[in-house]
Design an enzyme around this catalytic site. Sequence first.
Site, short mmCIF file in Angstrom:
data_model
loop_
_atom_site.label_atom_id
_atom_site.label_comp_id
_atom_site.label_asym_id
_atom_site.label_seq_id
_atom_site.Cartn_x
_atom_site.Cartn_y
_atom_site.Cartn_z
N ARG A 1 3.56 -0.23 -4.97
CA ARG A 1 3.31 -0.73 -3.63
C ARG A 1 1.92 -1.32 -3.47
NH1 ARG A 1 6.90 1.54 0.52
NH2 ARG A 1 5.31 0.92 1.99
N GLU B 1 15.79 -18.41 -8.28
CA GLU B 1 15.42 -17.03 -8.60
C GLU B 1 14.82 -16.95 -10.00
OE1 GLU B 1 15.02 -12.85 -8.35
OE2 GLU B 1 15.05 -14.50 -6.90
N TRP C 1 -3.03 -2.48 -1.57
CA TRP C 1 -2.75 -3.88 -1.83
C TRP C 1 -3.54 -4.66 -0.78
CZ3 TRP C 1 -0.49 -8.08 0.74
CH2 TRP C 1 -0.14 -9.16 -0.07
N GLU D 1 6.29 -15.09 -11.01
CA GLU D 1 5.81 -13.79 -10.55
C GLU D 1 5.12 -13.00 -11.64
OE1 GLU D 1 8.51 -11.84 -7.05
OE2 GLU D 1 9.50 -12.12 -8.96
N CYS E 1 0.83 -1.20 0.00
CA CYS E 1 0.00 0.00 0.00
C CYS E 1 0.86 1.25 0.00
CB CYS E 1 -0.96 0.04 1.18
SG CYS E 1 -2.02 -1.41 1.36
N HIS F 1 14.94 -38.10 -7.94
CA HIS F 1 14.24 -38.36 -6.68
C HIS F 1 12.82 -37.80 -6.69
CE1 HIS F 1 17.87 -39.95 -4.90
NE2 HIS F 1 18.54 -38.88 -5.32
N LYS G 1 5.42 -4.47 -3.98
CA LYS G 1 6.88 -4.34 -3.96
C LYS G 1 7.46 -4.45 -2.55
CE LYS G 1 10.88 -3.49 -5.81
NZ LYS G 1 11.51 -4.49 -6.69
N LYS H 1 11.06 -15.53 -10.81
CA LYS H 1 10.77 -14.45 -11.75
C LYS H 1 9.69 -14.87 -12.76
CE LYS H 1 13.03 -11.36 -10.01
NZ LYS H 1 12.53 -11.99 -8.80
N ASN I 1 -1.41 2.03 6.29
CA ASN I 1 -0.60 0.89 5.85
C ASN I 1 -0.33 0.02 7.06
OD1 ASN I 1 -0.46 2.05 3.34
ND2 ASN I 1 1.72 2.53 3.42
N GLY I 2 -0.31 -1.29 6.87
CA GLY I 2 -0.03 -2.20 7.97
C GLY I 2 -1.19 -3.14 8.22
#
Length: 615
Positions: free
Chosen positions: A27, A488, A79, A495, A2, A511, A610, A492, A104-105
């Site tokens: 954000r 990574e 968000w 995402e 947010c 395995h 983000k 990506k 925010n939070g």
Amino acid sequence: MCGIVAAISPNNIVPLLIEGLRKLEYRGYDSAGIAIVDSSNNAGSEIRRYRTVGKVNELAKCIDAEKVSSTIGIAHTRWATHGVPSEANAHPHFSSEHVAIVHNGIIENHESLRLQQQQAGYNFDSETDTEVIAHQVHISLDKNNGDTLSAVRSAVLELEGSYALAVISQQEPNQIIAARRGSPLVIGLGEGEYYLASDMTALIGVTQRFIILEDGDFARISLEGVAVYDENGKVVERAEHISQLSSHAVELNGYRHYMLKEIHEQPYAVTQTLEGRITQTKVLEESFGTSATTIFDSIEGVNIVACGTSYHAGLLARYWFEAIAGIPCNVEIASEFRYRKPVARKNQLLVTISQSGETADTLAALKEAKVRGFGYSLTICNSAESSLVRESDLCLMTRAGPEIGVASTKAFTTQLVSLLLLVIVLGRRKQIDEATEAHLVNELRTLSRKLEDALGLDKQIKQLAERFADKQHALFLGRGAHYPVAMEGALKLKEISYIHAEAYAAGELKHGPLALVDANMPVVSIAPNNNLLEKLKSNLQEVRARGGELIVFADSESGVSSGPNVEVLHVAATDDVISPIVFTVPLQLLAYHVAVLKGTDVDHPRNLAKSVTVE
């Protein structure tokens, strides 16, 4: 998570609020809203609110259509945490149209507060935890004779969790009240006007001067100036910071997406990370802080704590710490570390890694480590004014510059460079001699050019991405230090393209994961020219024997070549130590081009934000 923007000025602040929200859209972008004080009515001031679902552009259209104007207001881009994206759940939230608030939070005790407030006669229009704050402030206003600052201070005593707040009240329409605990908040200082934001980037272009509120702080912001109070209500002076960010740094500058821009900025970003920190043959350990030498002399082990991409950086660094420096290293996900009750050792260096420096789980893990008696702490971070930097004994700034795209790119590579610097300075106390250090420093000095070479594969990777256009799943393989790089790469791809992608250590194929291999699942592998190459080749043969489609990013001297169901893209020959950093770039480009083909929102992938400032 947010974004908050607020402002007070003798002039119309609405365009500034909208532009600030645009800069903070990375954000959160589920919904957006603005509340302003309208003093045009002869009967007195009113608080008016405008909210829309979707991106900030939708709110901007609404604001333009209504010709909204005001000299004071608060704004928010969301968000979702509590409640689905909807106009009712969008901020700002009201209480009796007398109080407006953006937050925010996360308020952990919102359910019990909601029940108490409902019993007191308050109605709820949303599913959010934030609305309880608005009602709590409204309840406190009467108890504090309409003083909004006192009401906010009283209200937050009832809250459990984290918050950054901006509040306006109809009873005191010429001021904004700010409060923070656990979520960042900064005050911008202008010429006769003042601003508030959850991130400096929202205000770059209107001011470079900032006051960074500390945990527990409150602030009263009016045209008369800014007054800051600590959690005990005492007036305090907080230092003014001059930001080095420029508006140019947060613009697209001709690139289609921020992610692509930031991928291409990596050679320069790495150069910035190294500037002033290395000589021709040595790493300057004072770069980590004035007390670095004393602290490093006592270190016998390293514990790295991080989340997401930063966690992958830590996993890769573990190979370096143990193989190059001879130092034991443990790496943990921050959200697990903070609840695991780890055993503390005083000679252990706790290393936290975070792009924003405000990652809630990582910050909480650092605080928990201090309580448990970990000896020293160091953070690797991209934000000099962040909470992690202030809480840590030592720090090394990555200097990556603003990273707007939600999928981290240049933050990751600069974190790796920073970690390698740390490996060298600690390792010189163990098994890194002068010749080895000189060799590693020389490799770091040439890294920027090698990243440029890797970026030269862009056109080939763009063509390769077409193979993924109709795929739903993918496997990524790596061995040794390249296994975290594979992790990574998979992150990506998932995402931003929404393709389900998983990474495995290549030796683990037999395995279990081999059961998934068929012509419909591309297998992406990293093939550096090192002592594990022959073993990796055997793993790749296992994939070919099952009819799998292989895409291999290989060192040009590896001897790996294209063939039936095998597409090989050669990366310029690179020293084994820094090759994981170089191989990261093609995987970033692959994810980017696949996402573009899929038509996803590259910079704002669904359900993600983000800066993760909530647990």
